[in-house]
Design a protein around this motif. Structure first.
Motif, PDB file in Angstrom:
ATOM      1  N   ASP A 257      -0.725  50.185  90.152  1.00 26.72           N
ATOM      2  CA  ASP A 257      -0.505  51.573  90.566  1.00 26.72           C
ATOM      3  C   ASP A 257      -1.652  51.990  91.479  1.00 26.72           C
TER       4      ASP A 257
ATOM      5  N   ASP B 205      -1.830  54.373  93.985  1.00 30.20           N
ATOM      6  CA  ASP B 205      -2.047  55.792  94.288  1.00 30.20           C
ATOM      7  C   ASP B 205      -2.139  56.653  93.041  1.00 30.20           C
TER       8      ASP B 205
ATOM      9  N   ASP C 194       0.130  57.488  90.739  1.00 28.24           N
ATOM     10  CA  ASP C 194       1.239  58.388  90.392  1.00 28.24           C
ATOM     11  C   ASP C 194       2.010  57.919  89.158  1.00 28.24           C
TER      12      ASP C 194
ATOM     13  N   VAL D  27       3.532  54.972  88.776  1.00 31.26           N
ATOM     14  CA  VAL D  27       4.496  53.913  89.090  1.00 31.26           C
ATOM     15  C   VAL D  27       3.780  52.822  89.888  1.00 31.26           C
TER      16      VAL D  27
ATOM     17  N   GLU E   4       2.884  49.965  92.422  1.00 31.06           N
ATOM     18  CA  GLU E   4       3.297  49.414  93.692  1.00 31.06           C
ATOM     19  C   GLU E   4       3.490  47.898  93.500  1.00 31.06           C
TER      20      GLU E   4
HETATM   21 CA    CA Z   1       2.031  54.242  92.492  1.00 27.82          CA
END
Ligand code: CA
Ligand code: CA
Length: 337
Positions: free
Chosen positions: A296, A298, A300, A302, A304
């Motif tokens: 993850d 960034d 958030d 979820v 990447e």
């Molecule tokens: Ca993310």
């Protein structure tokens, strides 16, 4: 020649680092056999939450900017609520290297290698860049090796990162992901099975692939990428290759890869590449996708999906992110071009 005033201890340490951090296997001038990739990148060899304590995330920087690397190559950043990919945006050396960097296990990195010699895609003015960087490390042939953590000041900090991305090593070992923030790796493992044939075939049809699934190379991993307690299945389907890494294709078939994600009843196309039918059996068909990583980036909640696409003598590192149910490429770094 200011580096001559460096202590012998530092010079020796840097030379040891240099000896240890030669170019990654990713730059092999021949196609990489997938069989080798599978044995060197299996989830079993990856640290998991069961075997490795997960480091606590740390603030990336005062302004919250996170910089990312994939296998040592600079991917780009997440800052001000947006992605900044190294293949499309300008970065300065000082922006990237004015703070500590960590590997996936929370250990500080120890060296960065920049290509300051002549060549396509490197520094706009190699001699000037080399002169500005020289006080902060050692020039070795076409390379500048900077000990990390490093802090560049003045004009050196304003040198633009070349489009040909630089490489960062950690104790000379290839590794999958580093950042200036410690980003935990979620637990993941090889999936017990593949996506249902019907769903997989339907997804492949959207990119023009209608071959017999049994003739394709299928690999799947399980990971709870969105933190809801349920594992998703990420499957990579791609052209089968022989022991030397050459694509096995029947007449009229195209080389391709695709990542498909099953989340509950839904199957999403994360990323794919299909070669141009105008090109047949030349080097353009020598591309393949390697084992993905889940992080993850960034924050958030979820993960990447990060993976390498290796070609003949070059390749890319990509990060794909899911926004509103659709996957899109957010970061890209090239090597060997
Ligand atoms: Ca993310
Ligand atoms: Ca989930």
């Amino acid at each position: 020649m200011k580096y001559k005033v460096y202590s012998m201890a530092l010079v020796c340490a840097l030379l040891l680092t240099l000896a240890a951090c030669q170019r990654t296997p990713a730059e092999s001038p021949s196609p990489s056999p997938l069989a080798e990739e599978e044995t060197t990148s299996t989830p079993a060899s990856s640290p998991s939450a069961e075997t490795t304590p997960t480091p606590e995330p740390t603030p990336a920087a005062e302004d919250g900017t996170r910089y990312f690397f994939a296998e040592g190559y600079f991917l780009g950043a997440w800052a001000d609520g947006a992605w900044h990919s190294s293949d499309t945006e300008q970065f300065t050396v000082g922006e990237v290297f004015d703070r500590d960097y960590y590997d996936a296990w929370g250990e500080t990195l120890n060296a960065a290698r920049f290509y300051v010699g002549e060549g396509p895609g490197e520094f706009e003015d190699p001699k000037r860049a080399a002169g500005l960087l020289e006080p902060f490390g050692i020039l070795e042939g076409d390379d500048f090796i900077m000990k990390l953590p490093g802090q560049l000041t003045g004009e050196a900090a304003q040198v633009n990162v070349p489009a040909y991305n630089f490489y960062v090593s950690f104790e000379g070992q290839p590794h999958y992901f580093v950042s200036n923030a410690v980003i935990p790796e979620p637990e993941w493992h090889t999936a017990d099975g593949f996506l249902p044939d019907g769903a997989a075939a339907q997804a492949l049809e959207t990119i023009g692939i209608t071959y017999d699934l049994s003739k394709l190379k299928r690999t799947a991993w399980a990971c709870d990428i969105d933190g809801d307690g349920e594992e998703e299945i990420l499957e990579r389907i791609q052209t089968t290759r022989d022991d030397n890494g050459y694509a096995i294709l029947a007449r009229g078939e195209q080389c391709f890869y695709a990542f498909l994600l099953q989340d509950g009843d839904r199957v999403e196309l994360v990323s794919s590449r299909v070669n141009d039918p105008e090109f047949g059996d030349d080097v353009t068909t020598h591309f393949a996708a390697d084992t993905p990583q889940f992080r993850d980036l960034d924050g958030d909640g979820v993960c990447e999906i990060i993976f390498q696409e290796h070609c003949w003598e070059w390749g890319y590192y990509y990060a794909f992110s899911r926004t509103d149910g659709a996957w899109k490429q957010v970061l890209c770094s090239s090597y060997g071009m």
